[in-house]
Scaffold this motif. Sequence first.
Motif, PDB file in Angstrom:
ATOM      1  N   PHE A 145       0.905  -1.160   0.000  1.00  0.00           N
ATOM      2  CA  PHE A 145       0.000   0.000   0.000  1.00  0.00           C
ATOM      3  C   PHE A 145       0.943   1.209   0.000  1.00  0.00           C
ATOM      4  O   PHE A 145       1.350   1.694   1.047  1.00  0.00           O
ATOM      5  CB  PHE A 145      -0.869  -0.065   1.251  1.00  0.00           C
ATOM      6  N   VAL A 167       5.493   4.175   2.121  1.00  0.00           N
ATOM      7  CA  VAL A 167       5.559   2.881   1.424  1.00  0.00           C
ATOM      8  C   VAL A 167       5.241   1.775   2.421  1.00  0.00           C
ATOM      9  O   VAL A 167       6.131   1.241   3.088  1.00  0.00           O
ATOM     10  CB  VAL A 167       6.954   2.668   0.792  1.00  0.00           C
ATOM     11  N   ASN A 175       2.391  -1.509   3.988  1.00  0.00           N
ATOM     12  CA  ASN A 175       1.713  -2.772   3.691  1.00  0.00           C
ATOM     13  C   ASN A 175       0.353  -2.789   4.382  1.00  0.00           C
ATOM     14  O   ASN A 175       0.059  -1.917   5.201  1.00  0.00           O
ATOM     15  CB  ASN A 175       2.539  -3.953   4.226  1.00  0.00           C
ATOM     16  N   PHE A 189       6.457  -6.633  10.367  1.00  0.00           N
ATOM     17  CA  PHE A 189       7.207  -7.272   9.284  1.00  0.00           C
ATOM     18  C   PHE A 189       7.819  -8.590   9.750  1.00  0.00           C
ATOM     19  O   PHE A 189       7.905  -8.857  10.932  1.00  0.00           O
ATOM     20  CB  PHE A 189       8.271  -6.305   8.745  1.00  0.00           C
ATOM     21  N   LEU A 233      15.423  -2.116  10.045  1.00  0.00           N
ATOM     22  CA  LEU A 233      14.757  -2.523   8.802  1.00  0.00           C
ATOM     23  C   LEU A 233      14.563  -1.289   7.922  1.00  0.00           C
ATOM     24  O   LEU A 233      14.842  -1.293   6.726  1.00  0.00           O
ATOM     25  CB  LEU A 233      13.400  -3.160   9.140  1.00  0.00           C
ATOM     26  N   TYR A 288      15.757   1.017  -2.097  1.00  0.00           N
ATOM     27  CA  TYR A 288      14.745   1.454  -3.076  1.00  0.00           C
ATOM     28  C   TYR A 288      15.355   2.228  -4.242  1.00  0.00           C
ATOM     29  O   TYR A 288      14.978   2.007  -5.387  1.00  0.00           O
ATOM     30  CB  TYR A 288      13.629   2.246  -2.379  1.00  0.00           C
TER      31      TYR A 288
HETATM   32 FE1  HDD Z   1       9.918  -3.048   0.291  1.00  0.00          FE
HETATM   33  C1  HDD Z   1       9.050  -2.552  -2.923  1.00  0.00           C
HETATM   34  C2  HDD Z   1       6.718  -2.197   1.311  1.00  0.00           C
HETATM   35  C3  HDD Z   1      10.682  -3.909   3.541  1.00  0.00           C
HETATM   36  C4  HDD Z   1      13.111  -3.492  -0.609  1.00  0.00           C
HETATM   37  N1  HDD Z   1       8.209  -2.499  -0.623  1.00  0.00           N
HETATM   38  C5  HDD Z   1       8.052  -2.349  -1.976  1.00  0.00           C
HETATM   39  C6  HDD Z   1       6.709  -1.943  -2.263  1.00  0.00           C
HETATM   40  C7  HDD Z   1       6.059  -1.842  -1.071  1.00  0.00           C
HETATM   41  C8  HDD Z   1       7.002  -2.189  -0.042  1.00  0.00           C
HETATM   42  C9  HDD Z   1       4.619  -1.441  -0.854  1.00  0.00           C
HETATM   43  C10 HDD Z   1       6.143  -1.698  -3.652  1.00  0.00           C
HETATM   44  C11 HDD Z   1       6.223  -0.253  -4.039  1.00  0.00           C
HETATM   45  C12 HDD Z   1       5.567  -0.060  -5.367  1.00  0.00           C
HETATM   46  O1  HDD Z   1       4.349  -0.248  -5.461  1.00  0.00           O
HETATM   47  O2  HDD Z   1       6.284   0.271  -6.314  1.00  0.00           O
HETATM   48  N2  HDD Z   1       8.891  -3.122   2.060  1.00  0.00           N
HETATM   49  C13 HDD Z   1       7.615  -2.644   2.267  1.00  0.00           C
HETATM   50  C14 HDD Z   1       7.340  -2.654   3.689  1.00  0.00           C
HETATM   51  C15 HDD Z   1       8.443  -3.143   4.308  1.00  0.00           C
HETATM   52  C16 HDD Z   1       9.423  -3.426   3.281  1.00  0.00           C
HETATM   53  C17 HDD Z   1       6.045  -2.177   4.327  1.00  0.00           C
HETATM   54  C18 HDD Z   1       8.697  -3.360   5.774  1.00  0.00           C
HETATM   55  C19 HDD Z   1       8.249  -2.588   6.690  1.00  0.00           C
HETATM   56  N3  HDD Z   1      11.572  -3.642   1.277  1.00  0.00           N
HETATM   57  C20 HDD Z   1      11.701  -3.914   2.612  1.00  0.00           C
HETATM   58  C21 HDD Z   1      13.087  -4.167   2.926  1.00  0.00           C
HETATM   59  C22 HDD Z   1      13.795  -4.023   1.761  1.00  0.00           C
HETATM   60  C23 HDD Z   1      12.820  -3.707   0.735  1.00  0.00           C
HETATM   61  C24 HDD Z   1      13.625  -4.492   4.312  1.00  0.00           C
HETATM   62  C25 HDD Z   1      15.260  -4.166   1.498  1.00  0.00           C
HETATM   63  C26 HDD Z   1      16.182  -3.823   2.351  1.00  0.00           C
HETATM   64  N4  HDD Z   1      10.888  -3.106  -1.467  1.00  0.00           N
HETATM   65  C27 HDD Z   1      12.228  -3.242  -1.603  1.00  0.00           C
HETATM   66  C28 HDD Z   1      12.705  -3.061  -3.014  1.00  0.00           C
HETATM   67  C29 HDD Z   1      11.383  -2.758  -3.777  1.00  0.00           C
HETATM   68  C30 HDD Z   1      10.336  -2.834  -2.669  1.00  0.00           C
HETATM   69  C31 HDD Z   1      13.576  -4.154  -3.542  1.00  0.00           C
HETATM   70  C32 HDD Z   1      11.063  -3.599  -5.004  1.00  0.00           C
HETATM   71  C33 HDD Z   1      10.576  -2.643  -6.039  1.00  0.00           C
HETATM   72  C34 HDD Z   1      10.859  -1.331  -5.501  1.00  0.00           C
HETATM   73  O3  HDD Z   1      11.421  -1.441  -4.263  1.00  0.00           O
HETATM   74  O4  HDD Z   1      10.656  -0.268  -6.059  1.00  0.00           O
HETATM   75  O5  HDD Z   1      13.598  -1.978  -3.084  1.00  0.00           O
END
Ligand code: HDD
Length: 683
Positions: free
Chosen positions: A134, A148, A150, A155, A356, A364
Amino acid sequence: MSKQHNENEANRKKEQLEQFTTDDRGKKLTTNQGLKVSEDEFSLKAGERGPTLMEDFHFREKMTHFDHERIPERVVHARGFAAHGEFEVYESMKPYTKAGFLQNPSQKTPVFVRFSTVAGSRGSGELARDARGFATKFYTEEGNYDLVGNNIPVFFIQDAMKFPDLVHALKPEPHNEMPQAASAHDTFWDFVANNQESAHMVMWAMSDRAIPRSFRMMEGFGVHTFRFINEEGKSHFVKFHWKPVLGTHSVVWDEAQKINGKDPDFHRRDLWESIENGDYPEYELGVQIVPEEDEFNFEFDILDPTKLWPEEDIPVKIIGKMTLNRNVDNVFAETEQVAFHPGHVVPGIDFTNDPLLQGRLFSYTDTQLIRLGGPNFHELPINRPVCPFHNNQRDGYGRQTINRGPVSYHKNSLAENTPATSTEKEGGYTHYHEKIDAHKVRARSESFKDHFSQATLFWNSMSAAEKEHIMNAFSFELGKVKNKSVQKQVVDMFANVSHELATIFADAIGVTPPAERKNSVTKSSPALSQENTVKSPKTRKLAVIIGQQFDGIEVTSVLNALTKDGVQAEIISDKLGTVHGSNGTELEVDHTFLTADSVLFDAVYAVGGSNEDKAFYKKAALFIYEAYSHYKPIGATAEGIKLLQIEGMENDPGVIYGGDSISFPSKFIEAIAAHRFWGREVV
Ligand code: HDD
C-alpha cells in the motif's frame, strides 16, 4: 483559501502529466523520426517472394522497439495496480509536525497509490495468500513524500540484512520455479522456523488479512516508527495508519483460490471499476503519537518492526482523508514506472533507527537503477515532483532535462553559488539531531528478542471464526510442505504462540502435537479483529439469479431499494439478452452462468422464473450453493426458494427468505452489509 484554489492544487499533478500525454487517435502513422509511413503490413523484400532487406529501416525500428518493450519486474511487489487521488488533512498537525501538507485543512495534495501483492510475478493471480503493498506518493509543495507501507502492521524480520534471505525463501523455489505467488512450500516455512522473529507477521499472513476482499477494503500501515518534527525541532514518534471507509473485509480461502482462476484481475478490476463508476475509494489517515520522552515506557521496543502499538493503549488519531478518483491513462507509464522510496521525505517527517527502515533507505533507489535503467528515473512524468527541482546532477541514460549554462558544481562563483542551499527556516531539510554514542556492533538488540508475545496478542484478539481460518491456513500451508522436519519445527515454534493452534494444525498434518506449554500473555486488542470493523452495503456486488417470467413487481421494488443503498446488482441468467417479468418488466442480462461465477459476488438474490427448465435450476442452484458455502448473504423470494438446494437452508443465518416482502429489502441490505455469516455449518 478558495475552493477553486484547492481544486487547482489537487490537479497539479494531472496537469503536469497532461504535458506528456499523447493521443494517437485520428493521427497519421509515422516512424519515431516523424516520417509518414505508407505501408505498415509488409516488410521491404527483394521480390514478393524474396528475402527481407536490411535497408528496411521502418521494419527495424518497429521490431527493435518491440524487442525492448519489457523492463525487469520489481524484485518484490511485481504485481500491482494504481490510481490517482487527493489527500486533505482534517486539522492542522502543527503541534507535531511542520510538514506543509499536514498544516491546512483547506489544502488538497495530489497522490498516487500503488497496491500490490509481494511474492508473485507480474502476471500472477491477485488473490494469493500474501501481504499487500500500500504505497502512497504525496506530491507536496515541498517535494514528494512516499509512505511505502503494507496492509499488515508488522514485518517478518527485524534487520534489512535478512531481506534477501526472506525473499529468496518466499519466492518460487529456484530449482523448479514453483510455486507461483504462494508461501505454501518448504523453503518459506524453513525460513520461518529458523528466523523466529517472523512469528507475529506469520500470524497475520495466515489470517484473513492476507486475502482481502478488495484494495478498497483493507487497512494500510507505515509499519516502522517514524518521527514527526515540529517548528521548534521537537520530535514525536509516530506510526501511520490508513483506515478504509468501507471497513476491512476478506474473502475465504477456498473462494480466493477459485477467484485466481475465474478472474486473476479481481482486485484491479474492482479498483478500476469503482473509480470508473464514481464510487471513489476512501481511506482515513490515522497516526499514533508517542512523545520522545516515552520511548522506553513500553513492554516492547518501539523501534522493533515486528511490534505494533495496541490501539487501545495508544489511540489512532484520525487526521485526514485520501480519495482515489482517477484511473491511470497508461499502466506502464504510470503504475509500472512509478518509483517509491521510504527515503522520499519532507521537512517535518524523519526516520528512526529501526534497522529494517535504515536498510530500506538504501534498497529502493538502488533497485530503480536496474529496473528503470539509470539515475534519471525521477524525470519520468509519474515520478516528477510538482514543485521545482534544481541541482548539479547531470547526464546519464535517458536524460530529458536540458540544463543550460556551464556551471554544474557547488560551490561556485560563476552562477552566484546557485542553485543555492536553503536554511531550515527557508524549508531546507535537516536531519533530526539525535545524539548517538555507541560501539559499532553487528548484533540484535536485547530489546528485540521477544518474538512471541505480540503473536499471541494477535491470536487472543481473533474471533472464533477468525481463529478457525488461521488454523485452516496453517493446516493448508504446512500440508503442502514436504519436509517432515520443517513441519515439526513449525509446530514447535507456534506452540510458543498458542498451544491450541499448534495442536490443531499438528493433528491436521500428522505431526505429534507439542507438549503443553505455558503462555502468560492474556492481553487482546479488539481493534485487530475484523469482526469489529465498519459494515456497509455500499458497492457490494449482488448476483441476481433470474429466469423468464419472474415476479416483476417484487423484483423491481427489491432492486430499487437495494440500489438506493449502494448495492450493485448484476443480472445473471442462462442466456444473454432480455428476461421478461410477469407484469411486462424487462431486465437486460449482464452475465450467463458460463461467464459469471458465484465467487465474484458478495451476495446472491435468488429470484428464478416460472418459465425455466431443469437445466436452469441446476445451474442456479449450484451457483447459490457455492455462495452459501462461502457464508455469503442470500436473499430468496417465493419462486427463488426453489433454488435453495439444501433442506432448511432458508432458516440459516444470512439466508433471508422473502415471505414477508415488506421487510425483505431492509433485512437483505442488513445481511449484505454484514458481509459473511460464519454461523453456518458448511461441509
Ligand atoms: Fe519493500 C518494494 C513495502 C521492507 C526493498 N516495498 C516495496 C513496495 C512496497 C514495499 C509497498 C512496492 C512499491 C511499489 O508499489 O512500487 N517493504 C515494504 C514494507 C516493508 C518493506 C512495508 C517493511 C516494513 N523492502 C523492505 C526491505 C527491503 C525492501 C527491508 C530491502 C532492504 N521493497 C524493496 C525493493 C522494492 C520494494 C527491492 C522492489 C521494487 C521497488 O522497491 O521499487 O527496493
